[in-house]
Motif scaffolding. Sequence first.
Motif, PDB file in Angstrom:
ATOM      1  N   UNK A 142       0.907  -1.044  -0.038  1.00  0.00           N
ATOM      2  CA  UNK A 142       0.409  -0.208  -0.296  1.00  0.00           C
ATOM      3  C   UNK A 142       0.763   1.468  -0.173  1.00  0.00           C
ATOM      4  N   UNK A 202       2.195   1.980  -3.643  1.00  0.00           N
ATOM      5  CA  UNK A 202       0.729   2.564  -4.201  1.00  0.00           C
ATOM      6  C   UNK A 202       0.229   3.304  -4.160  1.00  0.00           C
ATOM      7  N   UNK A 203       1.137   4.174  -2.980  1.00  0.00           N
ATOM      8  CA  UNK A 203       0.545   5.497  -2.273  1.00  0.00           C
ATOM      9  C   UNK A 203      -0.817   5.528  -1.737  1.00  0.00           C
ATOM     10  N   UNK A 204      -1.125   4.343  -1.134  1.00  0.00           N
ATOM     11  CA  UNK A 204      -2.397   4.036  -0.558  1.00  0.00           C
ATOM     12  C   UNK A 204      -2.057   5.132   1.087  1.00  0.00           C
ATOM     13  N   UNK A 205      -1.437   4.843   0.918  1.00  0.00           N
ATOM     14  CA  UNK A 205      -1.062   5.013   2.386  1.00  0.00           C
ATOM     15  C   UNK A 205       1.133   5.591   2.942  1.00  0.00           C
ATOM     16  N   UNK A 210       1.961  12.801   1.139  1.00  0.00           N
ATOM     17  CA  UNK A 210       0.479  12.750   0.475  1.00  0.00           C
ATOM     18  C   UNK A 210       0.701  11.801   0.238  1.00  0.00           C
ATOM     19  N   UNK A 211      -0.900  11.176  -0.240  1.00  0.00           N
ATOM     20  CA  UNK A 211      -1.566  10.394  -0.628  1.00  0.00           C
ATOM     21  C   UNK A 211      -1.589   9.530  -2.520  1.00  0.00           C
ATOM     22  N   UNK A 212      -0.358   9.507  -2.802  1.00  0.00           N
ATOM     23  CA  UNK A 212       0.145   9.784  -3.620  1.00  0.00           C
ATOM     24  C   UNK A 212       0.862   9.146  -4.803  1.00  0.00           C
ATOM     25  N   UNK A 213       0.886   7.944  -4.908  1.00  0.00           N
ATOM     26  CA  UNK A 213       2.889   7.576  -5.544  1.00  0.00           C
ATOM     27  C   UNK A 213       2.844   8.219  -6.943  1.00  0.00           C
ATOM     28  N   UNK A 214       4.530   7.596  -7.301  1.00  0.00           N
ATOM     29  CA  UNK A 214       4.819   8.567  -9.092  1.00  0.00           C
ATOM     30  C   UNK A 214       4.075   8.718 -10.398  1.00  0.00           C
ATOM     31  N   UNK A 215       4.146   9.061 -10.775  1.00  0.00           N
ATOM     32  CA  UNK A 215       3.836   8.294 -12.639  1.00  0.00           C
ATOM     33  C   UNK A 215       4.378   6.783 -12.831  1.00  0.00           C
ATOM     34  N   UNK A 227       4.696  13.184  -9.637  1.00  0.00           N
ATOM     35  CA  UNK A 227       3.413  12.525  -9.861  1.00  0.00           C
ATOM     36  C   UNK A 227       2.236  13.551 -10.660  1.00  0.00           C
ATOM     37  N   UNK A 230      -8.023   5.453  -5.937  1.00  0.00           N
ATOM     38  CA  UNK A 230      -6.421   5.748  -5.562  1.00  0.00           C
ATOM     39  C   UNK A 230      -5.643   5.875  -6.123  1.00  0.00           C
ATOM     40  N   UNK A 237      -4.918   9.552  -7.218  1.00  0.00           N
ATOM     41  CA  UNK A 237      -3.414   9.773  -7.096  1.00  0.00           C
ATOM     42  C   UNK A 237      -4.150  10.873  -6.264  1.00  0.00           C
ATOM     43  N   UNK A 276      -6.379   1.917   3.815  1.00  0.00           N
ATOM     44  CA  UNK A 276      -6.045   0.633   3.894  1.00  0.00           C
ATOM     45  C   UNK A 276      -6.583  -0.002   4.674  1.00  0.00           C
TER      46      UNK A 276
END
Lengths: 313, 453
Positions: A50, A53-56, A73-78, B14, B115, B119, B284
């Motif tokens: 997680x 994947x940027x979920x946490x 911040x919640x977000x994974x890179x491209x 991102x 999500x 993102x 999560x």
Amino acid sequence: MDTLLAVRARGITKCFGDVVALDGVDLDVTQGQIHGLVGPNGAGKTTLLGLLLGLAVADGGGLEILGTPVGRALAAPDGVAGFVDGPGLYPSLTARQNLAALAALRGQDARTAGIDDVLAQVGLTDVADDRARGFSLGMRQRLGLAAALLTRPRLLVLDEPSNGLDPAGKKHVHGVLTRLADEGTAVVLSSHRMDDLEALCSEVTILATGRIAFSGPLGKLAAENRELDYRLLTSDTHAARELALGTDGVRVVDDAGLRNDADVLVVRALVPALDELVVGLVRAGIALRELAPVVSPLEAAFLALTQQQEAGR
Amino acid sequence: MTAANVVADNVVPTRRVPVSRGYRFELVKLVSQWRIRLLVLACWIAPALFVAAVSRQSTLPVDTLFGRWMHATAWAGPLVMLGFAGTWALPLLTSVVAGDVFASEDRLGTWRHLLVAVRSPGRIFAAKALASLTVLLLLVTGMACSSAVGGVLAVGNQPLVGLDGHLLTPSDAAGQVFLAWACALAPTLALAGIGLLGSIALGRSPMGLLLPALVALAMQLAQMMPLPVAVRLALPGYAFISWNGLFTGPRQLAPLLIGIAVSLVWAVTATVLAYLLFLRRDFTNLTDDGSARRALLAGALPLAGLLAATVAVVAVTTPATGSGIEQDKVQRSVATAFAHLYRMQTDQLNRPAVTENQLKATAACTKGSVADGAEGAGNDWRCVVSWHLPGVATTGQAIYQLDVTPDGRYVADGDGPKEVNGYFLVRTPVGDAPNPLWQFDGNVELLATSPKG
């Protein structure tokens, strides 16, 4: 060091209330590598996936994904794709519509996004226009993989991708993952299927209660491991048993009867002692028809290391 | 140069998915659901069929506002539909659309997928809120247009009798009808905001889905109680009632505007609370089904505080006192409606035309045994209407029994004389016709101040 790192984690910690899900986890995954993540239930595998994947976000430590430090911040890179706890699909949409909606979400033209191509890669061309509502678990897993492929990932994160797959589906998935790795994509996958991990992964990380019990190449894991049980099928079980009893470092495990197969001999040994036994069998004119570990080296290591870790707590 | 740095040179940072794309994605998901498709079809077809069918029946829904005029004009049907929509349809539609837009992702287990794809939780929220709003607008527009088309096809584009008996030309009536539907959007938005909040705070729990309908039901029950005017106006559902004021002359705009403003404040507050709750969610945790404690602390308590604040503001800034239903307001309302409807009856009977000014209609009302200073809702109001005709020395008088509801609406039931308001038909030169003075609906403006002296 010239290897390109897709994931670089140092001292990652993550807590949920009083529960420590990850405790000082280090992880390196190089590009073009399939990296397995194993551990008992509750070991922190899903939490770690997680985070990738940027979920946490981690409570402590440093995480770089594809060279980008992950912030708060919640977000994974491209370039990161995948799923945890099963793929997210919308049952009212067909397989093709699910992928087209995802492509549109990313600003891609559904006609040129390669939807047919990824459906073919995972073997779902025949059901492309069926609603996902009627899909089996294995088909859902494959569609989830297709959705991830659509984004042309450079880091693919998969949680139990082999769940529910029939042999044909498994072949498709393994083929796709191997090809992706050959093309330079890093793949991190968790699984309880040790045979899958041994077939796919060049490196594994074993997690137990949020800590790393082992991380490295499979070969190193086997070298670090203790004696393994091997199953031998020979032309003369009695003579082979006598020979095994007389070989240094080899012990006969008397549970063949429990396996309802009197022709099978089970011995416990390190690899060098086993080699010696095999040479002895051949010299004695006893044909060796089958030799295989009772449990895979990875599974044995997994059990040994995790039990050790549990006992140490 | 470290390995990570080598990769960093080639990495695109991102990129979050724009809200517009997320909005389209959410619309695709909503429209792909059969229940949403059926609702859209129903809202664009059923009202036309209902209005057309009821308008041609001999028995009209006279207990519904404007129902008694459905045989006479196309524009009564959409208002009957609006009354029904405000009571039942809009709260239920809001429940199905806004109450489920977040909970459906919990049910399908797709939060993580969404999500990873978008993102940005903030953008997911915006896209979902906008998509559900769009579908709601489509449904409301469908009901308004469909009922109007059904009315025009079945009855024709005729003048509408307003709540004070005055005639609205067909074009004025059409404009007011669509304005009334537009006003009903404000409380619908408030319910939608509450729906979003419930959907997030309560997760897969059925309570999350039902919350808008339950809140709407509670508001309706409250409107039936003898509450002070300030409390009544501060409830977010009041705009479902206050559009009535568009059909009087002059229009009763103050309660309408207050009702709309209160509804919009509720819509914004509930949506902001939902947004804050959504941002704090742990994605999560797949078993996150919301919690009653969180719903209470982050949802119910702030909204209860908002209700208290709006009651205070309305009480301080408006002349709202007591029930708002006072003797002189009832008398003026009944006399005004009678004068307008008398003119209509005069025209039906082909008698010499007379104006409201010439009639000088007045009403003397009592409530039960209270003859002076009567106030409050009840079905024991009795009014004696008096009027003058040019060139006639005697004063005409007619009696009405009134059933006044706490929201200021009333039904006046003619009690004689038979030639004026005692019988449901009048004999006209072209045959029998419904008697406009026999029974009529009226409205007491709760905020209006009594003229002194």
